[in-house]
Design a protein around this motif. Structure first.
Motif, PDB file in Angstrom:
ATOM      1  N   ALA A   1      33.952 -20.916 -50.437  1.00 27.26           N
ATOM      2  CA  ALA A   1      33.907 -19.674 -49.657  1.00 27.26           C
ATOM      3  C   ALA A   1      34.249 -18.475 -50.544  1.00 27.26           C
ATOM      4  CB  ALA A   1      34.871 -19.766 -48.480  1.00 27.26           C
ATOM      5  N   VAL A   2      35.272 -18.637 -51.411  1.00 21.61           N
ATOM      6  CA  VAL A   2      35.618 -17.570 -52.353  1.00 21.61           C
ATOM      7  C   VAL A   2      34.440 -17.273 -53.281  1.00 21.61           C
ATOM      8  CG1 VAL A   2      37.140 -16.936 -54.264  1.00 21.61           C
ATOM      9  CG2 VAL A   2      38.072 -18.107 -52.249  1.00 21.61           C
ATOM     10  N   TYR A   3      33.769 -18.338 -53.750  1.00 22.01           N
ATOM     11  CA  TYR A   3      32.613 -18.160 -54.634  1.00 22.01           C
ATOM     12  C   TYR A   3      31.485 -17.417 -53.911  1.00 22.01           C
ATOM     13  CZ  TYR A   3      28.770 -19.383 -57.764  1.00 22.01           C
ATOM     14  OH  TYR A   3      27.696 -19.331 -58.604  1.00 22.01           O
ATOM     15  N   GLY A   4      31.307 -17.738 -52.622  1.00 27.63           N
ATOM     16  CA  GLY A   4      30.286 -17.030 -51.844  1.00 27.63           C
ATOM     17  C   GLY A   4      30.599 -15.548 -51.727  1.00 27.63           C
ATOM     18  N   VAL A   5      31.878 -15.204 -51.513  1.00 23.56           N
ATOM     19  CA  VAL A   5      32.270 -13.792 -51.448  1.00 23.56           C
ATOM     20  C   VAL A   5      31.971 -13.092 -52.775  1.00 23.56           C
ATOM     21  CG1 VAL A   5      34.240 -12.232 -51.231  1.00 23.56           C
ATOM     22  CG2 VAL A   5      34.029 -14.210 -49.693  1.00 23.56           C
ATOM     23  N   ILE A   6      32.230 -13.788 -53.876  1.00 22.04           N
ATOM     24  CA  ILE A   6      31.939 -13.193 -55.191  1.00 22.04           C
ATOM     25  C   ILE A   6      30.441 -12.929 -55.339  1.00 22.04           C
ATOM     26  CG2 ILE A   6      31.971 -13.655 -57.683  1.00 22.04           C
ATOM     27  CD1 ILE A   6      34.559 -15.206 -57.258  1.00 22.04           C
ATOM     28  N   LEU A   7      29.602 -13.876 -54.898  1.00 23.99           N
ATOM     29  CA  LEU A   7      28.152 -13.689 -54.990  1.00 23.99           C
ATOM     30  C   LEU A   7      27.697 -12.497 -54.146  1.00 23.99           C
ATOM     31  CD1 LEU A   7      26.771 -17.359 -54.839  1.00 23.99           C
ATOM     32  CD2 LEU A   7      26.959 -15.865 -56.827  1.00 23.99           C
ATOM     33  N   VAL A   8      28.229 -12.373 -52.942  1.00 25.52           N
ATOM     34  CA  VAL A   8      27.862 -11.246 -52.072  1.00 25.52           C
ATOM     35  C   VAL A   8      28.292  -9.926 -52.708  1.00 25.52           C
ATOM     36  CG1 VAL A   8      28.274 -10.165 -49.837  1.00 25.52           C
ATOM     37  CG2 VAL A   8      27.882 -12.635 -49.969  1.00 25.52           C
ATOM     38  N   ALA A   9      29.503  -9.881 -53.247  1.00 27.56           N
ATOM     39  CA  ALA A   9      29.988  -8.652 -53.883  1.00 27.56           C
ATOM     40  C   ALA A   9      29.134  -8.285 -55.090  1.00 27.56           C
ATOM     41  CB  ALA A   9      31.449  -8.833 -54.305  1.00 27.56           C
ATOM     42  N   ALA A  10      28.729  -9.294 -55.872  1.00 29.83           N
ATOM     43  CA  ALA A  10      27.882  -9.029 -57.036  1.00 29.83           C
ATOM     44  C   ALA A  10      26.526  -8.472 -56.608  1.00 29.83           C
ATOM     45  CB  ALA A  10      27.709 -10.301 -57.861  1.00 29.83           C
TER      46      ALA A  10
END
Length: 528
Positions: free
Chosen positions: A451-460
């Motif tokens: 889930a944290v990795y998904g947030v990073i992808l969305v922010a990028a």
């Protein structure tokens, strides 16, 4: 203009042939002055400015001197494609008075024809020039007036001769003065009148060498400048290129130094640190040879690619040396045996990572249009450097490991526990254990960290969409160009007033060294 990749020598010949084909249909004035075909790059390499420090000379004086004594020597400098004068040389001006012409039933064409027919250079010859009659003892040269040179002489040109003996001369219907050939374009240096010479580079010429040669020629010509004329270079694009080359050399030295420090810090072996130091320059030389074979040059894009490639070149050498050193110290093998075993383990990995990285950049070499022309050299440079790096990792680096490294066969080394290296080894071991423990805890709760990795992808993705885009990265090249365009119908006087205001604003900035203004000319067209 021609498509990217066109052979400009052949294109120039074809253009000349096409022009010859239509030359017969061109107006007489155009055919008389001639059609010039030049082979140059579009942008200006540098601009020279001739000015009068004591303001004793007018712009037309400066431009006339530049035309007669500077333009042709600069055009002959190797690498110069064209030298364009921003200014105007002297010319005899005839300002006709329409009411006078109308009262005498004359037209401007009559005045032009009269001047053209009476302002000629005649080869008269001499009296008793062979073949002459027998018995003639003397020969006498006939001297006649050649081309007209003063305003008075042009004013006395006869436009019409009446039957009663009266004549109409040019001065009767026009004002005659020695002025500028063209008042449409003039140059300004730091707000003062000047004559400017814009230099364009030949396709394929070396910008740095051409700029140095042009400056040297101007310095040579300056020895013969009359009193009241000086020169300056307010616009020069080569310092940015020179700085880029120095930055590549600086980056290379920094990379070699960092590799030396890191290798010595972790492997604690001086011989092991020398191997990447040798391999990195060899890989870059190999890439440069590849660029030469493919017909590319050292430019800003290829230099930028080399800066990025240095880190990749270093990685391959470090992987090989570190693996050989590890096997020697932990298994007690000799350098040759350790090298063979190490290469059996990492050959496939080196080839795989090289192919993966190459696959990232190879598609850029096939981009069409301007993007392809710009980034093709960038991509080719990176791919060539990576391929040479992989070749060195499979050939030169193992050979150096087998010959340069020293280790007693059968002896297993123990990391030092005292001194600086003992302290560093303890800190590194603690950090490694902490990292391994953190990763182990993350693997125990995969859902949370995904889930944290998904947030990073969305922010990028959000930041990528919000950041401004551009055709090329903007870099400070030491100059900027401002275009001033007034409303349609505005005259030159209004334009010069606005230019003067802009110049004063620029010159008040402490970072600005010079301003060069060209009134009546821009990259979008010409006009008052």
């Amino acid at each position: 203009t021609f498509r990217t990749g066109t052979n400009l020598d052949i294109a120039s010949v074809e253009a000349q042939n096409r022009i010859k084909r239509v030359e017969a249909r061109l107006p007489d004035d155009v055919r008389r002055l001639g059609v010039t075909v030049t082979k140059t790059r579009r942008n200006y390499l540098l601009i020279f400015a001739l000015y009068s420090p004591d303001e004793s000379l007018k712009p037309v004086d400066l431009a006339s001197y530049a035309t007669a004594n500077v333009l042709d020597p600069i055009r002959r400098v190797p690498g110069v494609g064209e030298a364009q004068l921003f200014g105007s040389e002297y010319s005899m001006r005839l300002w006709v008075r329409p009411e006078k012409l109308d009262s005498l039933k004359l037209t401007p064409g009559d005045v032009i024809q009269a001047v053209r027919t009476q302002n000629v250079q005649l080869a008269v010859g001499e009296v008793n020039q062979p073949p002459a009659k027998q018995g003639m003892e003397y020969a006498a040269s006939i001297v006649t007036r050649g081309r007209l040179s003063t305003a008075e002489e042009f004013g006395n040109v006869i436009v019409r001769a009446q039957a009663d003996g009266s004549t109409v001369r040019v001065k009767d219907v026009a004002e005659v003065e020695l002025g500028a050939q063209d008042y449409a374009i003039n140059a300004r240096l730091d707000g003062k009148s000047a004559a400017a010479i814009g230099i364009k580079l030949q396709p394929g010429a070396n910008a740095l060498e051409t700029a140095v040669a042009a400056r040297a020629k101007m310095a040579e010509l300056a020895h013969y400048f009359p009193k009241g004329i000086a020169w300056e270079v307010p616009y020069d694009t080569t310092p940015f290129i020179d700085i880029s080359i120095k930055e590549v050399a600086k980056t290379l030295l920094e990379a070699i130094l960092l590799v030396f420090i890191v290798m010595y810090l972790f492997l604690e072996n001086f011989r092991a640190t020398l191997i990447p130091t040798i391999v990195v320059p060899v890989s870059l030389v190999g890439a440069a040879v590849g660029l030469y074979v493919m017909g590319y040059s050292i430019n800003v894009l290829t230099l930028f690619a080399m800066v990025l490639a240095i880190g990749i070149v270093v990685d391959d050498a470090i992987v090989v040396v570190e693996n050989v050193e590890r096997i020697m110290t932990t298994e007690g093998l000799s350098p040759r045996q350790a090298t063979r075993k190490a290469m059996d383990q990492i050959v496939n990995a080196i080839i795989g990572i090289t192919l993966v990285l190459s696959a990232v950049f190879v598609p850029m070499a096939f981009f069409p249009g301007s993007v392809g022309a710009i980034y093709r050299q960038f991509a080719v440079t990176l791919v060539l450097t990576m391929l040479f790096s992989a070749l060195m990792a499979l050939t030169l680096t193992p050979a150096l490991c087998a010959t340069m490294l020293k280790h007693e066969a059968g002896k297993v080394d123990v990391l030092p526990s005292t001194g600086f290296f003992g302290w560093f080894n303890r800190i590194f071991a603690t950090t490694t254990d902490g990292y391994v423990a953190t990763v182990r805890r993350m693997l125990g709760r995969p859902g949370r960290w995904l889930a944290v990795y998904g947030v990073i992808l969305v922010a990028a993705g959000w930041m990528f969409a919000k950041l401004p885009g551009g055709f090329l990265p903007e870099e400070d090249q030491g100059f900027f160009i401002s275009m001033v365009q007034l409303p349609p119908g505005a005259n030159q006087e209004r334009t010069e007033a606005v230019i003067a205001e802009a110049e004063q604003f620029f010159l008040k900035q402490p970072e600005v060294e010079h301003t060069i203004g060209i009134v009546g000319f821009s990259f979008m067209g010409r006009g008052q």
